[in-house]
Structures are given as C-alpha cells and as structure tokens.
Design an enzyme around this catalytic site. Structure first.
Site, PDB file in Angstrom:
ATOM      1  N   GLY A  73       0.822  -1.211   0.000  1.00  0.00           N
ATOM      2  CA  GLY A  73       0.000   0.000   0.000  1.00  0.00           C
ATOM      3  C   GLY A  73       0.849   1.250   0.000  1.00  0.00           C
ATOM      4  O   GLY A  73       2.072   1.202   0.104  1.00  0.00           O
ATOM      5  N   GLY A 124       0.632   5.488   1.298  1.00  0.00           N
ATOM      6  CA  GLY A 124      -0.127   6.536   1.987  1.00  0.00           C
ATOM      7  C   GLY A 124       0.664   7.816   1.996  1.00  0.00           C
ATOM      8  O   GLY A 124       1.733   7.902   1.375  1.00  0.00           O
ATOM      9  N   GLY A 125       0.145   8.814   2.680  1.00  0.00           N
ATOM     10  CA  GLY A 125       0.822  10.097   2.746  1.00  0.00           C
ATOM     11  C   GLY A 125       2.183   9.977   3.417  1.00  0.00           C
ATOM     12  O   GLY A 125       3.116  10.718   3.112  1.00  0.00           O
ATOM     13  N   PHE A 126       2.313   8.987   4.297  1.00  0.00           N
ATOM     14  CA  PHE A 126       3.537   8.814   5.071  1.00  0.00           C
ATOM     15  C   PHE A 126       4.634   8.126   4.276  1.00  0.00           C
ATOM     16  O   PHE A 126       5.785   8.203   4.588  1.00  0.00           O
ATOM     17  CB  PHE A 126       3.210   7.948   6.291  1.00  0.00           C
ATOM     18  N   GLY A 127       4.288   7.357   3.241  1.00  0.00           N
ATOM     19  CA  GLY A 127       5.262   6.541   2.514  1.00  0.00           C
ATOM     20  C   GLY A 127       4.607   5.271   2.012  1.00  0.00           C
ATOM     21  O   GLY A 127       3.418   5.263   1.735  1.00  0.00           O
ATOM     22  N   VAL A 167       4.148   0.774   2.129  1.00  0.00           N
ATOM     23  CA  VAL A 167       4.237  -0.426   2.957  1.00  0.00           C
ATOM     24  C   VAL A 167       4.556  -1.626   2.055  1.00  0.00           C
ATOM     25  O   VAL A 167       3.956  -1.786   0.997  1.00  0.00           O
ATOM     26  CB  VAL A 167       2.908  -0.682   3.693  1.00  0.00           C
ATOM     27  N   ASP A 201      -6.224   9.174  15.256  1.00  0.00           N
ATOM     28  CA  ASP A 201      -6.458   8.921  13.833  1.00  0.00           C
ATOM     29  C   ASP A 201      -7.145   7.573  13.638  1.00  0.00           C
ATOM     30  O   ASP A 201      -6.765   6.784  12.784  1.00  0.00           O
ATOM     31  CB  ASP A 201      -5.144   8.995  13.058  1.00  0.00           C
TER      32      ASP A 201
END
Ligand SMILES: *[C@@H]1O[C@H](CO)[C@@H](O)[C@H](O)[C@H]1NC(C)=O
Ligand SMILES: *[C@@H]1O[C@H](CO)[C@@H](O)[C@H](O)[C@H]1NC(C)=O
Ligand SMILES: *[C@@H]1O[C@H](CO)[C@@H](O)[C@H](O)[C@H]1NC(C)=O
Ligand SMILES: *[C@@H]1O[C@H](CO)[C@@H](O)[C@H](O)[C@H]1NC(C)=O
Length: 619
Positions: A322, A324-327, A329, A442
């Site tokens: 996956g 996401g905004g964070f990086g 996976v 969150d």
C-alpha cells in the site's frame, strides 16, 4: 563559519520574503481569516473586501465593536451573524453551518406578536440560478394553527398556546407528531433552536436561524480540487475562476516581481537545505532523539534494523502492499520465516517526531487488538517500521461498497460486531490499560488491520499523543486526524477540550460507516436527499423504522446493527462530555439493545423532514 552564512542568508531571505508575499497577496485568497467572536473562518465565507474569495461575505470582521453581518444573497440584505460552525472541510466533504438573526422575526417573537406564526418561514432571499451552493434551514418544526371554533382535541403530549386572538396553537418538538385530530388546522413551518424550550411558542421558535450550507459538486471540485474560486457571473451563473485566470488579470509588473522573488527565494532555500543537510548528517537530531529514547526506555523488545537488513527482508521492496501520505508499505519475510509488513517513511517529512512517536507509542503497548511492532530502522534519512503481517489488510477494504467488489468478500454482521468490540478493547487499553494514557487521534477504517481470522488491530500511531494519566485534557498544536473522523473540538476549541473523548468520536464515526457500509459523507447526492448518513440512520432509529441496511439477515443481525448504531450515535455527540468513555462503549456493546437509550440528535444534522421548498433554497 556556517553560522555566518546562515545569518547572511536569513537576512536576505527575510528581506525578500515580504516583497514576495506582498506581490502574492494581491490575488491569493487567505485560507482562513479571524473574525472577532466568530473565531477563524474559511471558505465559503469571505471578507467583504474580497468578494472574489467566497460566496458568503461577512462584514465588520476587523472591528471588534460592531456586530458581524452576513449577506446571504448577492445585493441582498445584511443579517447579524450569531455563530459559525465549520466541522469538516476537504475535497470530498464540507459541512458548514451558521446561525444568522432574522431581525424581523426576532422582533415579532420578542414582542410575543402572533403574526410570527402567520406564515411558513422561508429564507429571506429569492431563488436564483447561481448554482454554487444551497442554503437550508437546519432545525425547524411544524406548528398547528387551529381555528378556535373547530374545538380540536390534540394528543396530550402536545403543547398549546391559547393567547393568540383568532386561533389556538399546538406544537411539539417531535415534528412527526401528525395527528388526525389536527387535520383541519393550518400547518406553519418555523425554525427552532437545536435544543428548543417548548413551554412558550415564542421561545420555542427562534429567529436565530441555523442554516446549513451545501456546496454544489461543481463548486466543491472547483475550490478544493482545482484550487479555484467559485464565482457567479453577472447573470448569477456559476463559473470556476482558476489560478490561471486569476493570474491572467495580474499586471506584468507584479508577475515579474513575483517570479524574480520566487526564483531568488528558491535558490536561497536550496543553498540553505544543502547547508542543513550537511550538518544534519553529522548530527542527526532524530538519532539523538532515538538515543535519548533508548536510554529512557531501557532495552526495547523492538529490534533495531540496518537499512541493508530492511532491504533484504523486503526482497528489495518487491511486494508493495500500500501507499499513503507517510510513505509505502511492503511485505517482507524475517530470517526466522515470519511474514512482516514494512512501512518505509518518506524522507524529509519532518524532524522525525512522528517517527519517534510511533516507535515510542507502540513499543510500549502489548494488546491483542494493537498491531505488534517488531522492529524499526533509522539510518540517515531512511526510516522504517517493521510490523507483524496482517493477512487481511485494512478494514476499509471490506466495508465500503466500491472496495468490496475488489475483495469479493463482505463481512457479515457478526464479524462487524466482533471488529467493533475488538477496536473498542484496543482503544480501552490505550486509554486506560498502560502506565500512560495514549490518545490515537487517527482512528479510521484505514488504520484498523485484520488478521486471518478478522481480529482487528489498531495501527498507525503517527499522530498519537502520550499523556500522563493525570492529564485529563491536552493541548495540541495544529489540526490532527482525517476529515470525516475528527472530533469537532479538535477542529475548534469552541466545542470543548481535546481528550480521550476525541478518539471516541472517531470510533463512533467509524462504527456508523461499518454499519452503513458507506462513507458517512457523500457529496454526489443531490440536495433533496439525505447526504449525511448519521442523520439518515438517526431518523430511522428514532421513528423505529426498519433500518433497511444490507446484510441484515435475521432478527439477531438487526439487533446487533441497532446496538452498534445507537452506540455510534452516542459516540459522535458534539459535546465531548455527552460522549461515553470507551469503557462505557464496551459496556453498551455488551448489553441488550432494549436497554440502550437513544441519544440526542447529533448537532450538525439535517432537518427531520424535507419539504422541497425549504430544503432546496439556492444561493
Ligand atoms: C486563527 O488563525 C491564526 C493564523 O491565521 C492562528 O494564529 C490562530 O491560532 C487561529 N486561531 C484559532 C482559534 O484557531
Ligand atoms: C406551510 O407548508 C406546509 C407544507 O408545505 C403546507 O401544507 C402549509 O399549508 C403551509 N402553510 C402556510 C401558512 O402557508
Ligand atoms: C374560524 O371558523 C369560523 C366558523 O367556521 C369562521 O367564521 C371564522 O372566520 C374562522 N376564523 C379564522 C381566523 O379563520
Ligand atoms: C393546554 O395545555 C394544558 C397543560 O398541558 C392543559 O391543561 C389544557 O387543557 C390545554 N388546553 C387546550 C385547549 O388544549
């Protein structure tokens, strides 16, 4: 040596910045602006000086002594603005409401003048064709005006008022109280407060009209997706003014200054980044934080990996799970054969605070409903987290219709209930179980992972906040969380203080989404249908109608869903103090549905019935 450089650069930078800003400000709309007692407000409201920046101009924002006024219609009257509530604001959702005072109605009610009940109340501006937003009255009810000679005998639970000269008035805070005995009376629709006092019709009805604003899809897309401004042309037809068309109107001088300023600023920034980067490598603040953290926490269960090990574990990042905004996976396999999910955080995102936060938070926890952190990596700017692998991925895949098609498995009510309980247990542990209280901030379907048996585990602690047990409320800087799940108080302090109840709110939103199998807020419905799922389900529940949801196969399913709905609605109460603590939530989920009380209607919700002429007033 480098500090001299820094000084020179900072001076240059600070000197140029105002110039750049001054040139830029000419056309840029402020993302929000302060307005006295209304606090900070944002689109679709705008300052009168900047009619190009919004749809609803507000005057006197800079004058603390004057009441703030709002204009509801181009060239229309100005009305005193009582308050503004902007709960969500994102490309897909924008729930905005405000309360304005209709001075005419206000004086009628104040003087207890029966003319107040003479007509249905409609918003004080004409229909028009400017398709940018719809305004409609949030709370209103039906009063019955009955000719005295009719001698009606309404149900006893209705209030009456007998001092009007020509008729008696009957009303009720349950607007569904249609009664055959009142058929001969005239119905009058009037706005009411969100918590009306029913003893006197003049205080029951209100002139402070709670009005909901709904942007059209075109305007929402224009403003939030394309970065443009919703505007009406001279015929009051909507058009989207984009950055390009705005820039086109700027004079070439302004453009040149802007261009030059930007170029210089960027060059300076690059130089500064370079300097910092060099220094950072020498003395990485994150590394230092980690060292301090390791010293404080003692030997961790969590293993520290080198970046090369991470690469090996993930087989050079071959299997992406996956993004996401964070990086990103990736799936990986440890030397001992265990499968893991490796989260690689994007570089240069922040000073590593979120990262340390996550490592610190999760490595303290150990609970069956919280994802297990096995290790982490922090080498230079490379950061990674190694979790146990959850074979069913995130909950979000299973509950939203559009995703379910892809996974070809729909969760049955029992499983949904099992997940709801599991997440609540995880949260209870975070809130109460460990030495310190952890607030997650969150909670959303995205962040709930499911193992092969669909046991839920809470993940993603990037936004979590740790407080000592004694702190019952906390202060946070900057908005945290995800639109649609953020508690109102996180958004604006007007609603209360931020606490563990903010997680309860997000949990409630999530439960309702699980029950409804849809996002709570959809924009692609037209204005006469119910847009807001909690509202819709509340009305069904209150009137004891069939919930009419998918996948309810028998009575016990229906009970589970009803129970989860009631709990969800309790959790999303606007005021934190009305929401149950998560331990109470567990208690409610475990008890019989018949014993649960239906909560008050959540604050920002649609009117109970939707007569077409009131729900579709167009701005
Ligand atoms: C309002 O916005 C200003 C800056 O635009 C910010 O400093 C201030 O904290 C904000 N106030 C609230 C209550 O959010
Ligand atoms: C107010 O609206 C209702 C419902 O649309 C209608 O039945 C009623 O006659 C109206 N009353 C008046 C006084 O116009
Ligand atoms: C009430 O009803 C009576 C008799 O039907 C009628 O004469 C009178 O005009 C009505 N009053 C009002 C205010 O409609
Ligand atoms: C009005 O309400 C009062 C108190 O509820 C009741 O005693 C009275 O009979 C009612 N009057 C009419 C005309 O319905």
């Amino acid at each position: 040596m480098s500090s001299v450089y820094e000084l020179v650069l900072s001076l240059l930078f600070c000197g140029l910045m105002p110039l750049v800003l001054a040139a830029g400000n000419q056309a840029e709309c402020p993302p929000s602006f302060p307005c006295g007692y209304l606090d900070n407000i944002s689109f679709p409201f705008t300052l009168t000086e900047r009619p190009d920046c919004g749809l609803l101009p507000i005057s006197n924002c800079d004058d603390p002594l004057k009441p703030k006024m709002i204009q509801l219609h181009k060239n229309g009257l100005w009305f005193p603005l009582v308050r503004v509530a902007q709960l969500f604001s994102s490309p897909t959702t924008s729930l905005t409401a405000f309360q304005f005072r209709d001075t005419n109605l206000y004086h009628l009610l104040l003087n207890e003048n029966c003319e107040a009940f003479g007509n249905n109340y409609t918003l004080p501006f004409p229909h028009s064709s400017g398709f940018a937003a719809s305004l409609y009255i949030q709370y209103y009810t039906t009063l019955f005006r009955c000719n005295r000679s009719l001698h009606v005998s309404p149900p006893t639970n209705m209030h009456n008022y007998t001092k009007c000269p020509d008729y008696d008035l009957y009303y009720n805070d349950n607007p569904k109280a249609e009664d055959a005995s009142l058929r001969a009376c005239t119905k009058v629709l009037l706005p009411i407060k969100d918590a009306p006092d029913a003893n006197n019709p003049f205080t029951f009805a209100t002139a402070d009209i709670f009005t909901k604003v709904e942007l059209t899809d075109e305007c929402a897309a224009c403003h939030y997706r394309r970065g443009g401004q919703c505007q009406l042309d001279s015929r009051e037809i909507f058009f989207c003014a984009t950055a390009n068309s705005i820039a086109g109107r700027r004079s070439w001088i302004v453009k040149m200054i802007l261009g030059l300023g930007l170029a210089v600023t960027i060059a300076l920034l690059l130089v500064m980044v370079k300097i910092y980067h060099t220094r950072w490598k020498k003395q990485n603040p994150t590394n230092q934080q980690i060292r301090i953290f390791l010293e404080r926490e003692g030997p961790l269960q969590t293993k520290r990996y080198d970046y090369s090990e991470i690469k090996k574990v993930t087989n050079s990042f071959r299997n992406k799970l996956g993004q996401g905004g964070f990086g990103s996976v990736y799936k990986g396999k440890l030397p001992d054969g265990r499968y893991v999910a490796v989260k690689i955080l994007s570089e240069l995102k922040d000073n590593g605070e979120d990262f340390i936060n996550e490592v610190a938070t999760i490595s303290r926890t150990s609970h069956i409903n919280i994802v297990n952190l096995l290790g982490f990596c922090c080498e230079g700017s490379k950061r990674a987290l190694v979790y146990e692998f959850m074979s069913n991925g995130s909950l979000e895949k299973f509950i939203f219709e559009e995703n379910v098609i892809k996974t070809d498995r729909q969760l049955d009510c029992q499983t949904i209930y099992h997940i709801a309980i599991g997440v609540a247990r995880g949260l209870e542990y975070l809130h109460q179980g460990c030495n310190t209280r952890i607030l997650h901030f969150d909670i959303k379907p995205h962040n709930i992972l499911l193992d092969e048996n669909f046991n839920p585990k809470i993940s993603d602690f990037g936004l979590a906040k740790i407080c000592t047990r004694k702190e019952s409320m906390i202060s946070i800087f900057g908005a945290r969380g995800t639109a649609g799940y953020i508690a109102p108080e996180v958004f604006s302090r007007n609603f209360g203080t931020v606490s563990h109840k903010s997680d309860v709110y997000s949990y409630g939103m999530m439960i309702l989404e699980m029950v409804g199998r849809r996002k709570n807020i959809k924009t692609e419905v037209n204005c006469s249908s119910e847009i807001y799922f909690p509202d819709w389900i509340y009305n069904r529940l209150e009137s004891n109608e069939e919930l009419g949801l998918q996948n309810i196969r028998n009575e016990s399913d229906d009970k589970l869903v009803r129970k989860m709905t009631i709990v969800g609605l309790w959790c999303i109460q606007t005021h934190p103090s009305t929401r149950p603590a998560i331990s109470k939530v567990l208690e409610m989920l475990g008890s019989k549905v018949e014993l649960l009380q239906i909560p008050p209607k959540p604050f920002l919700s649609s009117p109970p019935t939707s007569p077409v002429h009131l729900s579709c007033e167009t701005l």
